[in-house]
Design a protein around this motif. Structure first.
Motif, PDB file in Angstrom:
ATOM      1  N   LEU A   1       0.833  -1.279   0.369  1.00  0.00           N
ATOM      2  CA  LEU A   1      -0.095   0.051  -0.420  1.00  0.00           C
ATOM      3  C   LEU A   1       0.980   0.616   0.118  1.00  0.00           C
ATOM      4  N   ILE A   2       2.148   1.322   0.690  1.00  0.00           N
ATOM      5  CA  ILE A   2       2.904   2.161   0.388  1.00  0.00           C
ATOM      6  C   ILE A   2       3.547   2.276  -0.433  1.00  0.00           C
ATOM      7  N   ASP A   3       3.667   1.831  -0.965  1.00  0.00           N
ATOM      8  CA  ASP A   3       4.552   2.130  -2.513  1.00  0.00           C
ATOM      9  C   ASP A   3       3.435   2.200  -3.794  1.00  0.00           C
ATOM     10  N   ARG A   4       2.647   1.737  -3.692  1.00  0.00           N
ATOM     11  CA  ARG A   4       1.233   2.264  -4.323  1.00  0.00           C
ATOM     12  C   ARG A   4       0.898   3.639  -4.030  1.00  0.00           C
ATOM     13  N   LEU A   5       1.246   4.278  -2.981  1.00  0.00           N
ATOM     14  CA  LEU A   5       0.537   5.651  -3.204  1.00  0.00           C
ATOM     15  C   LEU A   5       1.730   6.171  -2.536  1.00  0.00           C
ATOM     16  N   GLY A   6       3.170   5.880  -2.902  1.00  0.00           N
ATOM     17  CA  GLY A   6       4.011   6.610  -3.124  1.00  0.00           C
ATOM     18  C   GLY A   6       4.269   6.744  -3.845  1.00  0.00           C
ATOM     19  N   GLN A   7       3.995   6.124  -5.280  1.00  0.00           N
ATOM     20  CA  GLN A   7       4.237   7.065  -6.511  1.00  0.00           C
ATOM     21  C   GLN A   7       3.663   8.227  -7.028  1.00  0.00           C
ATOM     22  N   ASP A   8       2.753   8.740  -5.959  1.00  0.00           N
ATOM     23  CA  ASP A   8       1.876   9.650  -6.186  1.00  0.00           C
ATOM     24  C   ASP A   8       2.137  11.088  -4.883  1.00  0.00           C
ATOM     25  N   GLN A   9       3.441  10.532  -4.156  1.00  0.00           N
ATOM     26  CA  GLN A   9       3.620  11.777  -3.330  1.00  0.00           C
ATOM     27  C   GLN A   9       4.817  11.352  -2.289  1.00  0.00           C
ATOM     28  N   SER A  10       5.696  11.887  -1.368  1.00  0.00           N
ATOM     29  CA  SER A  10       6.892  11.291  -0.998  1.00  0.00           C
ATOM     30  C   SER A  10       6.693  10.853   0.314  1.00  0.00           C
ATOM     31  N   VAL A  11       6.607   9.616   0.919  1.00  0.00           N
ATOM     32  CA  VAL A  11       6.332   9.044   1.468  1.00  0.00           C
ATOM     33  C   VAL A  11       7.708   8.415   2.303  1.00  0.00           C
ATOM     34  N   ALA A  12       8.236   7.866   3.205  1.00  0.00           N
ATOM     35  CA  ALA A  12       8.932   7.419   4.031  1.00  0.00           C
ATOM     36  C   ALA A  12       8.838   6.845   5.134  1.00  0.00           C
ATOM     37  N   PHE A  13       9.860   5.222   6.105  1.00  0.00           N
ATOM     38  CA  PHE A  13       9.686   5.151   7.608  1.00  0.00           C
ATOM     39  C   PHE A  13      10.736   4.169   7.930  1.00  0.00           C
ATOM     40  N   ASP A  14      10.888   4.906   9.323  1.00  0.00           N
ATOM     41  CA  ASP A  14      11.897   4.641   9.597  1.00  0.00           C
ATOM     42  C   ASP A  14      10.827   3.006  11.004  1.00  0.00           C
ATOM     43  N   VAL A  15      12.350   2.076  11.124  1.00  0.00           N
ATOM     44  CA  VAL A  15      12.377   1.206  12.211  1.00  0.00           C
ATOM     45  C   VAL A  15      13.401   0.813  12.402  1.00  0.00           C
ATOM     46  N   TYR A  16      13.081  -0.088  13.721  1.00  0.00           N
ATOM     47  CA  TYR A  16      14.010  -0.078  14.404  1.00  0.00           C
ATOM     48  C   TYR A  16      13.715  -1.938  14.849  1.00  0.00           C
ATOM     49  N   PRO A  17      15.230  -2.581  14.894  1.00  0.00           N
ATOM     50  CA  PRO A  17      15.378  -3.403  14.558  1.00  0.00           C
ATOM     51  C   PRO A  17      15.165  -4.627  16.073  1.00  0.00           C
ATOM     52  N   TYR A  18      13.826  -4.741  16.346  1.00  0.00           N
ATOM     53  CA  TYR A  18      13.859  -5.577  16.903  1.00  0.00           C
ATOM     54  C   TYR A  18      12.023  -5.519  17.039  1.00  0.00           C
ATOM     55  N   PRO A  19      11.747  -7.317  17.622  1.00  0.00           N
ATOM     56  CA  PRO A  19       9.956  -7.213  18.003  1.00  0.00           C
ATOM     57  C   PRO A  19       9.073  -7.594  18.292  1.00  0.00           C
ATOM     58  N   ALA A  20       9.891  -6.539  19.469  1.00  0.00           N
ATOM     59  CA  ALA A  20       9.221  -6.084  20.687  1.00  0.00           C
ATOM     60  C   ALA A  20       9.322  -4.508  20.567  1.00  0.00           C
ATOM     61  N   GLY A  21       8.620  -4.158  21.153  1.00  0.00           N
ATOM     62  CA  GLY A  21       8.096  -1.968  21.413  1.00  0.00           C
ATOM     63  C   GLY A  21       8.386  -1.445  22.303  1.00  0.00           C
ATOM     64  N   SER A  22       8.441   0.262  22.865  1.00  0.00           N
ATOM     65  CA  SER A  22       8.158   0.229  23.869  1.00  0.00           C
ATOM     66  C   SER A  22       7.524   1.523  24.298  1.00  0.00           C
ATOM     67  N   THR A  23       6.403   2.102  25.543  1.00  0.00           N
ATOM     68  CA  THR A  23       6.032   3.048  25.573  1.00  0.00           C
ATOM     69  C   THR A  23       5.910   2.941  27.050  1.00  0.00           C
TER      70      THR A  23
END
Ligand SMILES: [Zn+2]
Length: 482
Positions: free
Chosen positions: A268-290
């Motif tokens: 989906l991001i790739d499809r929508l990203g054809q017409d507008q600027s979009v990127a994402f970040d990611v951290y290298p772990y399967p657990a989150g924290s907040t």
């Protein structure tokens, strides 16, 4: 070309940050800039560093941090990043920025991730920028203003509702002022309660001035679980509505029933990203924290407590264990720990790897520097990628991994003359051992220093050397496009 410079790093294996293949070269630095790259046998310098067998890369840019306060509180807060080779941090993420807001009491969660009221003293972004430039920092700082901060300020902590038109106008004015004073973007954390009441229209209206400043929109989306596809659509509509580039923060698919859905989200991001600027970040772990959110506790997701104001002794323990000690159901135990923070083991490793390997991704730690028992990503993200994911798992080439922590991040955020090794660029550099680099931080030993990062320079000044911080503070506030 001058034959004399301040420093030459000789015979390094250079990864220039663009993703191009490595090459052997000498790199010359004068002042805060790289002046020459190549065979510099005819040049001499006040200081020579022999880098035979080592990799020289641009200093890492941590694309996602909550270091707004950490950059102001000295090496004890920033060793976690410098020791990984980081020279620039992107702050003000997830709608949480230390400026512009002043609070007389502890701010509502998740703003309190940055600290209690004693740290919330910046009436304007300009005040924050001034403080940062006056005292210097161990790293460069690229900052955004956060929607949750603005809501708490303008709505006077009465945030469990949509903002009125007058409040939106006031927040929009603060965004405009902050961007004029050196902030580079606007972030939201629509996932969080104080921000979740904000409509898409509120976000677009608050970001009204962003495009005129060349700003960027960064978001911890409303949902990363069942409704992740809708949230991506909303995020991209906001980008179009405000006419600005978009960064999706720490992209993930949470909860077991959503494992594997990164195939769909990335398509989906790739499809929508054809017409507008979009990127994402990611951290290298399967657990989150907040922050710890009792209403989100589930039996099938392990939770580890990272801090607790009433019960600091419970930091580092699993919620299940705490519930047993107290003889309470887990949800009640969680209530008793508040305000508190937690690690949630809620992702699938295959999704993490698919997102990391995608061409639009870049790397950010999302580390929480003030937690008493932090998620290991705070101390381990970049060496973990270079050691575990490049060398052991072979998920990415070293060139691509370095690009996603340097040149790509600089490109997405519009950070000029950083993230690359070439004449004229700032001398933000890291020298490391590609065979020996590894993370040591774990969920049980979260602040162990990584290995293999030998020397780090920011703006031509060493910040990390021989396994220790130097105490220098060459870092500056960096602004989009400048
Ligand atoms: Zn977030």
């Amino acid at each position: 070309m001058s034959l004399r410079c301040d420093m030459i790093i000789r015979d390094a294996t250079v990864l220039d940050g663009t993703g191009a293949p490595r090459f052997q070269a000498d790199v010359a630095v004068t002042g805060d800039r790289i002046v020459s790259v190549g065979d510099l046998g005819g040049m001499s310098a006040d200081r020579e560093v022999i880098a035979t067998g080592k990799v020289l890369a641009p200093g890492f840019i941590d694309a996602h941090t909550h270091d707004d306060r950490a950059v102001l509180c000295g090496p004890e807060c920033m060793t976690c990043k410098i020791s990984q080779g980081v020279t620039t941090v992107v702050v003000g993420n997830c709608g949480i920025s230390l400026a512009p807001a002043r609070f007389g009491t502890r701010p509502i969660a998740p703003l309190d991730l940055l600290g209690d009221e004693t740290w919330w003293t910046f009436d304007s972004f300009g005040d924050y920028a001034h403080q940062l430039n006056k005292q210097g920092a161990e790293v460069n700082t690229y900052a955004m203003v956060g929607h949750q901060t603005l809501r708490a300020r303008v709505m006077k902590n009465d945030v469990e509702r949509a903002a009125t038109d007058a409040e939106i106008a006031e927040m929009a004015k603060l965004v405009d002022e902050s961007l004029a004073q050196g902030a580079s973007g606007f972030s939201t954390g629509l996932y969080y309660r104080p921000n979740a009441h904000a409509t898409e229209e509120e976000v677009i209206a608050t970001a009204a001035s962003l495009a005129s400043h060349g700003g960027i929109y960064v978001t911890h989306m409303r949902d990363e679980g069942d409704d992740v596809m809708d949230s991506i659509q909303e995020t991209l509509r906001i980008g179009r509505g405000a006419d600005v580039p978009v960064v999706i923060s720490h992209h993930k698919c949470t909860m077991p029933e959503n494992f594997g859905r990164s195939r769909d989200t990335l398509a989906l991001i790739d499809r929508l990203g054809q017409d507008q600027s979009v990127a994402f970040d990611v951290y290298p772990y399967p657990a989150g924290s907040t922050v710890l959110m009792p209403w989100r506790i589930r039996q099938d997701v392990k939770v580890k407590v990272t801090w607790s104001i009433p019960h600091p002794e419970m930091a580092g323990k699993d919620l299940r264990e705490i519930a047993e000690i107290w003889g309470l159901p887990e949800r009640e135990a969680a209530e008793k720990l508040l305000p508190a923070g937690a690690i949630y083991f809620q992702m699938d490793e295959a999704d993490v790897q698919r997102i990391m390997a995608h061409p639009r991704s870049m790397f950010g730690s999302d580390g929480l520097p003030h937690d008493s028992w932090p998620h290991p990503r705070l101390w381990g993200t970049f060496p973990r990628i270079l050691g575990h994911y490049v060398r052991e798992v072979k998920l990415l080439s070293l060139e691509t991994a370095v690009h996603k922590m340097t040149g790509r991040v600089a490109h997405v955020f519009g950070i000029k003359d950083r993230g690359v090794i070439r004449p004229g660029a700032f001398a933000d550099l890291v020298l490391f051992d590609a065979e020996g680099v590894r993370d040591n931080a774990t969920y049980d030993n979260p602040t162990a220093i990584s290995e293999g990062i030998e020397t780090v320079w920011a703006n031509g000044v060493a910040t990390w050397q021989s396994g220790a911080v130097t105490g220098e503070k060459p870092g500056k506030l960096v602004t989009r496009g400048k």
